[in-house]
Design a protein around this motif. Structure first.
Motif, PDB file in Angstrom:
ATOM      1  N   LEU A 111      43.815  -5.967  43.435  1.00 31.56           N
ATOM      2  CA  LEU A 111      43.894  -5.072  42.288  1.00 31.56           C
ATOM      3  C   LEU A 111      43.691  -3.623  42.733  1.00 31.56           C
ATOM      4  O   LEU A 111      43.049  -2.828  42.050  1.00 31.56           O
ATOM      5  CB  LEU A 111      42.849  -5.463  41.249  1.00 31.56           C
ATOM      6  N   GLN A 112      44.253  -3.276  43.862  1.00 30.56           N
ATOM      7  CA  GLN A 112      44.114  -1.918  44.362  1.00 30.56           C
ATOM      8  C   GLN A 112      44.749  -0.924  43.380  1.00 30.56           C
ATOM      9  O   GLN A 112      45.863  -1.133  42.904  1.00 30.56           O
ATOM     10  CB  GLN A 112      44.771  -1.783  45.736  1.00 30.56           C
ATOM     11  N   GLN A 113      43.994   0.129  43.081  1.00 26.63           N
ATOM     12  CA  GLN A 113      44.435   1.190  42.186  1.00 26.63           C
ATOM     13  C   GLN A 113      44.773   0.683  40.778  1.00 26.63           C
ATOM     14  O   GLN A 113      45.491   1.335  40.022  1.00 26.63           O
ATOM     15  CB  GLN A 113      45.644   1.938  42.770  1.00 26.63           C
ATOM     16  N   ALA A 136      40.349   1.366  42.438  1.00 26.05           N
ATOM     17  CA  ALA A 136      40.638   0.976  41.053  1.00 26.05           C
ATOM     18  C   ALA A 136      39.753   1.777  40.092  1.00 26.05           C
ATOM     19  O   ALA A 136      38.748   2.377  40.486  1.00 26.05           O
ATOM     20  CB  ALA A 136      40.407  -0.510  40.855  1.00 26.05           C
ATOM     21  N   THR A 137      40.131   1.780  38.833  1.00 27.24           N
ATOM     22  CA  THR A 137      39.362   2.474  37.793  1.00 27.24           C
ATOM     23  C   THR A 137      38.746   1.443  36.859  1.00 27.24           C
ATOM     24  O   THR A 137      39.459   0.705  36.179  1.00 27.24           O
ATOM     25  CB  THR A 137      40.267   3.429  36.994  1.00 27.24           C
ATOM     26  N   LEU A 138      37.406   1.417  36.845  1.00 26.60           N
ATOM     27  CA  LEU A 138      36.675   0.468  36.008  1.00 26.60           C
ATOM     28  C   LEU A 138      35.650   1.189  35.147  1.00 26.60           C
ATOM     29  O   LEU A 138      34.601   0.641  34.818  1.00 26.60           O
ATOM     30  CB  LEU A 138      35.984  -0.578  36.888  1.00 26.60           C
ATOM     31  N   ASN A 139      35.957   2.393  34.754  1.00 29.29           N
ATOM     32  CA  ASN A 139      35.022   3.166  33.945  1.00 29.29           C
ATOM     33  C   ASN A 139      34.728   2.454  32.622  1.00 29.29           C
ATOM     34  O   ASN A 139      35.641   2.004  31.927  1.00 29.29           O
ATOM     35  CB  ASN A 139      35.588   4.555  33.657  1.00 29.29           C
ATOM     36  N   ARG A 140      33.434   2.338  32.333  1.00 23.79           N
ATOM     37  CA  ARG A 140      32.934   1.706  31.093  1.00 23.79           C
ATOM     38  C   ARG A 140      33.320   0.227  30.979  1.00 23.79           C
ATOM     39  O   ARG A 140      33.240  -0.363  29.901  1.00 23.79           O
ATOM     40  CB  ARG A 140      33.417   2.468  29.850  1.00 23.79           C
ATOM     41  N   GLN A 179      36.146   3.713  40.813  1.00 20.83           N
ATOM     42  CA  GLN A 179      35.500   4.450  39.737  1.00 20.83           C
ATOM     43  C   GLN A 179      34.795   3.459  38.806  1.00 20.83           C
ATOM     44  O   GLN A 179      35.443   2.652  38.144  1.00 20.83           O
ATOM     45  CB  GLN A 179      36.538   5.259  38.954  1.00 20.83           C
ATOM     46  N   LEU A 180      33.455   3.531  38.774  1.00 19.23           N
ATOM     47  CA  LEU A 180      32.651   2.632  37.947  1.00 19.23           C
ATOM     48  C   LEU A 180      31.706   3.431  37.050  1.00 19.23           C
ATOM     49  O   LEU A 180      30.602   2.984  36.738  1.00 19.23           O
ATOM     50  CB  LEU A 180      31.854   1.675  38.838  1.00 19.23           C
ATOM     51  N   VAL A 181      32.142   4.582  36.616  1.00 17.64           N
ATOM     52  CA  VAL A 181      31.298   5.455  35.800  1.00 17.64           C
ATOM     53  C   VAL A 181      30.992   4.779  34.459  1.00 17.64           C
ATOM     54  O   VAL A 181      31.907   4.381  33.728  1.00 17.64           O
ATOM     55  CB  VAL A 181      31.992   6.811  35.561  1.00 17.64           C
ATOM     56  N   GLY A 215      31.872   4.886  49.066  1.00 21.57           N
ATOM     57  CA  GLY A 215      32.550   5.975  48.377  1.00 21.57           C
ATOM     58  C   GLY A 215      32.779   5.759  46.895  1.00 21.57           C
ATOM     59  O   GLY A 215      33.444   6.568  46.251  1.00 21.57           O
ATOM     60  N   ALA A 216      32.236   4.708  46.321  1.00 21.22           N
ATOM     61  CA  ALA A 216      32.442   4.424  44.893  1.00 21.22           C
ATOM     62  C   ALA A 216      31.614   5.379  44.038  1.00 21.22           C
ATOM     63  O   ALA A 216      30.614   5.949  44.486  1.00 21.22           O
ATOM     64  CB  ALA A 216      32.064   2.984  44.580  1.00 21.22           C
ATOM     65  N   ASP A 217      32.036   5.554  42.805  1.00 18.64           N
ATOM     66  CA  ASP A 217      31.318   6.393  41.851  1.00 18.64           C
ATOM     67  C   ASP A 217      30.631   5.491  40.831  1.00 18.64           C
ATOM     68  O   ASP A 217      31.284   4.875  39.982  1.00 18.64           O
ATOM     69  CB  ASP A 217      32.290   7.349  41.144  1.00 18.64           C
ATOM     70  N   LEU A 218      29.294   5.409  40.922  1.00 18.24           N
ATOM     71  CA  LEU A 218      28.494   4.563  40.038  1.00 18.24           C
ATOM     72  C   LEU A 218      27.691   5.396  39.049  1.00 18.24           C
ATOM     73  O   LEU A 218      26.668   4.937  38.535  1.00 18.24           O
ATOM     74  CB  LEU A 218      27.545   3.688  40.872  1.00 18.24           C
TER      75      LEU A 218
END
Length: 720
Positions: A501-503, A524-528, A545-547, A563-566
């Protein structure tokens, strides 16, 4: 045979003896309850003690981890189903002593329970019953025997009350609240144990069913049992060696009047045989009726299949190139074939989707396959894998041939996409494992973009599927199941293990409890997104992205989040054992009670993160920014804090034994007004940051750090 002697007592004597008898009865009831409570305590303790030690061993970071014992996995699932618990599944590693200890925790209570039943059957006593001077006997004053004990304990004491409690709980508003079921069970067990009044005092249901009595071994044998015993001895012609004290005797017609299951079986063998025969005849009759119904169904299916086969052949003739029919007639034939909904028509349509070149007919074929629905997925999946193999074999040399085969694959992918979109929430069990539905990134690969936003994809198996750059915004990968309640055993969940599930875009997606072991979610983008209790063992989440994502209780063991954003993510009680978190942005992230042993956070930003009571043993926090982080009562044994910024961090109650503070910044620096994330904790004074923290066993503390520790209330042998 001589009948028992009848002794009558006057009303005065009877009245005078009421109070002592009542007091004796209450004393016996108290000792019976105490003995029962002691038996339960021994059984429960035999399981809880090794289980607790196993939990502690599992928290140790220096122990090798192995897969959970399959026996424990099977037991867990067997317990989870009736209690509507969300079962754990997939890869689950524990420390090697934990496997042994939890197996003991399973076997010890079972072994101890059977040992107590054996003692009760042979001697009428268990060890706790001997402590409290009570004994279980049958109506002849003898030990009850194994059959009576199984009925007494297995049926009367446990099965009947717990079954009633379970039915009341399962079909009431309380379901699936396990606490209320536990309360109901205890209520039913206690109520059953109190018993109903009878001519011989209060007797519990389990004693009535098994024909047993619980007696006080410090007092004479009750007269009713003594009379029964003497009657049995006079009939059998033998006397027991054990002597019982004499007591008041009752008339023979007052003996053996209370019915019980075990005694009825013993005394009425003919009735028992009649019941067995009636049951057997009913079973045979049911089998015959079932066989007839099955034969009728099979005949009906064969007739339907024959009719469909004839219609299929007629439609194939119309669709042949030499049939001479018009384009509209061919479209009608394709739609009619989709309506047959049988394997041969589905296979024909899937093949026709690949070979046909007429755009209008291609749209009609897709429409027909969409009408078939999820039943068409297996054939489309097989065709998808075949086309991917063909496309890879062409490579990047023959451009025209590659474009032709790529177009065929894209038509297949679009059809699958359309079926998944139309049948949202009706795809439980659909298997798309190892299917190519995303961009491959290789020369000649597919450039199809899967779009499945705001859909219910619960129950779909995407294991090892290529879903790169797919869009699943707001989609749900789990459903409530048949009972309509969340977090129960029948929850329907997708399988995304080893999927690519890249990107991909999974913003606001519901992936709670979904199996995603070894998944690749890089960039990948998993925000919220809701990832609570999800299984992400050995997953790749690099630069993801896990914001604001919810990862509470998630399993991220050995996962890579470099490098992930938590930022602002919730990872309370998550398991990140040996995870790689270098250069992670975790500003304000909640990591309370998380298992962070052996994790690597080198260069990460944990400003303002909540790490209270987290286990950071042997973690690498070198060059990290922990300004304003909350580390209260955290386990920080042997943690690497070289060059870490701990200014304004709250370390109260933390265990820093063996921690390496070489170059670490302990003294709070002046807060930068431009930095909106670092907030000074409300500690009343700066000294509260390390007040009471024991640095005696910390490593590589320099003079400046020691001076700060000593002046701010820290503990160290070199402090004055």
């Amino acid at each position: 045979m001589t009948s028992p002697i009848v002794r009558r007592s006057s009303s005065n004597q009877s009245g005078q003896s009421k109070e002592p008898e009542r007091a004796s009865s209450l004393l016996l009831a108290s000792r019976r309850f105490a003995a029962w409570a002691a038996e339960i305590t021994l059984v429960v303790a035999s399981g809880l003690i090794p289980f607790g030690i196993g939990v502690y061993a599992n928290s140790r970071s220096d122990l090798n981890r192995v897969p959970l014992n399959p026996v424990l996995v099977v037991t867990e699932r067997a317990i989870a189903r009736p209690l509507a618990l969300p079962v754990s599944y997939g890869i689950r590693n524990v420390a090697w002593p934990t496997n042994i200890l939890w197996t003991i925790a399973l076997l010890a209570p079972v072994t101890l329970s059977w040992w107590q039943l054996y003692l009760l059957a042979k001697t009428g006593n268990t060890i706790p019953k001997r402590w409290f001077k009570v004994r279980v006997v049958n109506e002849q004053g003898k030990s009850p025997g194994l059959g009576a004990v199984v009925i007494r304990e297995g049926v009367g004491r446990w099965t009947v009350p717990i079954s009633i409690a379970y039915l009341l709980w399962r079909y009431s508003f309380a379901f699936p609240n396990l606490g209320l079921f536990t309360f109901l069970s205890l209520l039913m067990i206690v109520g059953e144990g109190i018993g109903l009044p009878s001519r011989r005092g209060r007797r519990a249901l389990h004693d009535r069913l098994a024909g047993t009595y619980t007696i006080d071994t410090t007092r004479p044998l009750p007269s009713s049992l003594l009379a029964s015993k003497r009657q049995a001895q006079s009939v059998g012609g033998n006397d027991e060696a054990e002597e019982w004290p004499e007591g008041e005797e009752l008339a023979a017609d007052e003996i053996n009047q209370s019915p019980n299951l075990w005694r009825r079986i013993q005394q009425n063998p003919n009735l028992t045989l009649f019941g067995v025969g009636l049951t057997s005849m009913t079973a045979v009759l049911a089998t015959l009726i079932g066989t007839q119904v099955y034969i009728q169904i099979q005949q009906s299916q064969r007739a339907t299949k024959q009719i469909n086969g004839q219609q299929f052949l007629e439609l194939v003739k119309q669709l042949s190139p030499n049939s001479g029919v018009t384009n509209e007639q061919r479209q009608s034939a394709i739609l009619a074939m989709g309506g047959l909904n049988d394997p041969q028509s589905i296979k024909f349509l899937a093949d026709l989707l690949v070979s046909e070149t007429n755009p209008s007919l291609l749209d009609t074929i897709q429409q027909a396959l969409t009408t078939v629905g999820p039943q068409a997925i297996p054939e489309l999946k097989n065709k998808n894998q075949f086309l991917v193999g063909e496309l890879e074999s062409v490579g990047s040399t023959a451009t025209q041939e590659r474009d032709l085969r790529q177009g065929r694959l894209q038509r297949n992918q679009r059809t699958i996409n359309k079926i998944l979109s139309v049948y949202s929430g009706k795809m439980e069990g659909v298997d798309l494992s190892s299917t190519q539905l995303g961009q491959s990134g290789t020369p000649g690969g597919s450039f199809f973009n899967l779009v499945l936003d705001n859909l219910d994809l619960s129950g779909v198996k995407f294991k090892s599927a290529n879903l790169n750059q797919a869009s699943f915004k707001g989609s749900r990968f789990r459903g409530a199941g048949e009972d309509g309640r969340w977090d129960t055993y029948d929850d329907v969940m997708a399988d995304l293990s080893q999927a690519q599930l890249q990107q991909a875009n999974l913003t606001d997606a519901n992936l709670s409890r979904v199996l995603m072991n070894r998944i690749d979610l890089s960039r990948a983008t998993l925000n919220r997104a809701n990832l609570s209790n999800a299984r992400l063992y050995d997953a790749k989440l690099n630069s993801t992205q896990l914001v604001g994502a919810d990862l509470r209780n998630a399993v991220l063991e050995r996962a890579s989040l470099t490098g992930a954003d938590l930022g602002d993510a919730k990872l309370n009680e998550a398991n990140l054992y040996a995870a790689r978190l270098g250069r992670v942005t975790a500003i304000g992230t909640q990591l309370s009670f998380a298992n962070l042993t052996n994790t690597d956070w080198q260069g990460a930003d944990l400003s303002g993160a909540y790490l209270d009571r987290a286990n950071l043993s042997n973690a690498n926090l070198s060059a990290t920014r922990l300004a304003g982080a909350v580390l209260r009562s955290a386990q920080m044994e042997n943690v690497n804090l070289q060059n870490a910024d701990l200014s304004l961090a709250d370390l109260r109650g933390a265990n820093v034994a063996g921690a390496d503070f070489k170059g670490a910044i302990l003294a709070p620096s002046k807060e930068d007004p431009a930095d909106q994330f670092v907030k000074t904790p409300d500690l009343g004074s700066v000294s509260a940051v390390i007040q009471g923290v024991d640095f005696s066993q910390a490593k590589n503390l320099d003079a400046k750090q020691l001076a700060y520790i000593c002046t701010q209330g820290g503990i160290h042998p070199r402090c004055p």
